[in-house]
Design an enzyme around this catalytic site. Structure first.
Site, PDB file in Angstrom:
ATOM      1  N   GLU A   1       0.813  -1.223   0.000  1.00 34.36           N
ATOM      2  CA  GLU A   1       0.000   0.000   0.000  1.00 34.36           C
ATOM      3  C   GLU A   1       0.852   1.282   0.000  1.00 34.36           C
ATOM      4  OE1 GLU A   1      -0.557  -2.785   1.653  1.00 34.36           O
ATOM      5  OE2 GLU A   1      -2.654  -2.983   2.294  1.00 34.36           O
TER       6      GLU A   1
ATOM      7  N   GLU B   1       5.698 -14.491   3.317  1.00 34.88           N
ATOM      8  CA  GLU B   1       6.077 -13.708   4.507  1.00 34.88           C
ATOM      9  C   GLU B   1       6.380 -14.631   5.688  1.00 34.88           C
ATOM     10  OE1 GLU B   1       4.299  -9.271   4.335  1.00 34.88           O
ATOM     11  OE2 GLU B   1       2.798 -10.809   4.755  1.00 34.88           O
TER      12      GLU B   1
HETATM   13 ZN   LIG Z   1       3.280  -7.836   5.063  1.00 32.13          ZN
END
Ligand SMILES: [Zn+2]
Length: 256
Positions: A121, A179
């Site tokens: 983002e 991740e």
């Molecule tokens: Zn992340």
């Protein structure tokens, strides 16, 4: 091992390193954002910093402290703003933060700056900060800025290995296999594999509605399954990403 972290250097040592070798200064960019029940809130800054440190070791670079808050979490790639702990900036504030620190690095004599983003983002607000800083400095200031999301260095081969049943795409890779595997490699003490949820991948329509439809977001905050995450996958991902990033800064800043 040579120190790469800027915050651990004296100003004298920092200036010596900048003057001697025109090193690449890496600026990791992250967020404070929910990453499911099994990962800590700081994953994006922790991983962008870890990747930047490894690339800096391989290229004689320096790593600045991360921008640890990011732009607002979006439901379709980060779960959204409704989770406790997710703590975000207005876009303009992130742009101005990036603008200010970039201008400061230029004042120090840094000529090669690499923004390593770990939070999707942030992208356009970091680009705005780079653009405004270069406008402040004048485009003949001598500073060049590289910007990337670290996962863009993942090759097709490593994605196939990490997600043998099919890669869900980076937007749904939130708190998922990549991740989680990278955290198992770089920061295993911060991962709770026993708390990895059993949710299937989120199924979002190809649009956003505002206010956000939070009921479409899995309650765990994990957007596709992290069950296949392993430290071995994290080690391979880290090698592919860090070597790709090190090569990229060499080519971008010191073309043959
Ligand atoms: Zn992340």
């Amino acid at each position: 091992m040579t120190e790469v972290r800027m915050e651990r250097m004296s100003w004298v040592e920092y200036r010596r390193r900048i003057d001697a070798a025109e090193p690449v200064v890496f600026l990791p960019c992250g967020s404070l954002e929910q990453h499911g029940p099994h990962l800590p809130l700081g994953v994006d800054a922790l991983l962008s910093t870890a990747v930047a440190c490894e690339a800096a070791r391989r290229t004689g670079g320096i790593v600045a402290p991360a921008l640890s808050y990011g732009y607002k979490s979006q439901p379709r790639c980060g779960g959204g703003q409704h989770f406790p702990g997710t703590t975000s900036l207005d876009g303009d504030h992130l742009s101005q933060l990036a603008r200010d620190v970039i201008r400061e690095f230029a004042r120090h004599g840094v000529r090669k700056l690499a923004l390593i983003d770990g939070h999707y983002e942030n992208q356009w607000f970091l680009i705005e900060g780079i653009d405004l800083a270069l406008r402040d400095l004048g485009h003949d200031c001598g500073l060049r800025v590289l910007r990337t999301e670290y996962w863009d260095f993942c090759t097709e081969d490593v994605l196939r290995e990490v997600s043998p049943d099919g890669f869900p795409g980076f937007a749904l890779e939130h708190a998922a296999v990549i991740e989680t595997s990278l955290m198992l490699h770089f920061h295993p003490e911060l991962v709770r594999p026993d708390l990895i949820p059993d949710d299937d991948a989120a199924n979002f329509p190809p649009y956003d509605l505002y206010p956000p439809e939070t009921e479409r977001v899995p309650a765990s905050g994990v957007l596709s399954s992290a069950r296949g995450a392993t430290a071995a996958k994290g080690e391979h991902l880290a090698e592919v990403v860090c070597s790709g990033l090190a090569d990229a800064v060499r080519v971008a800043f010191d073309p043959p």
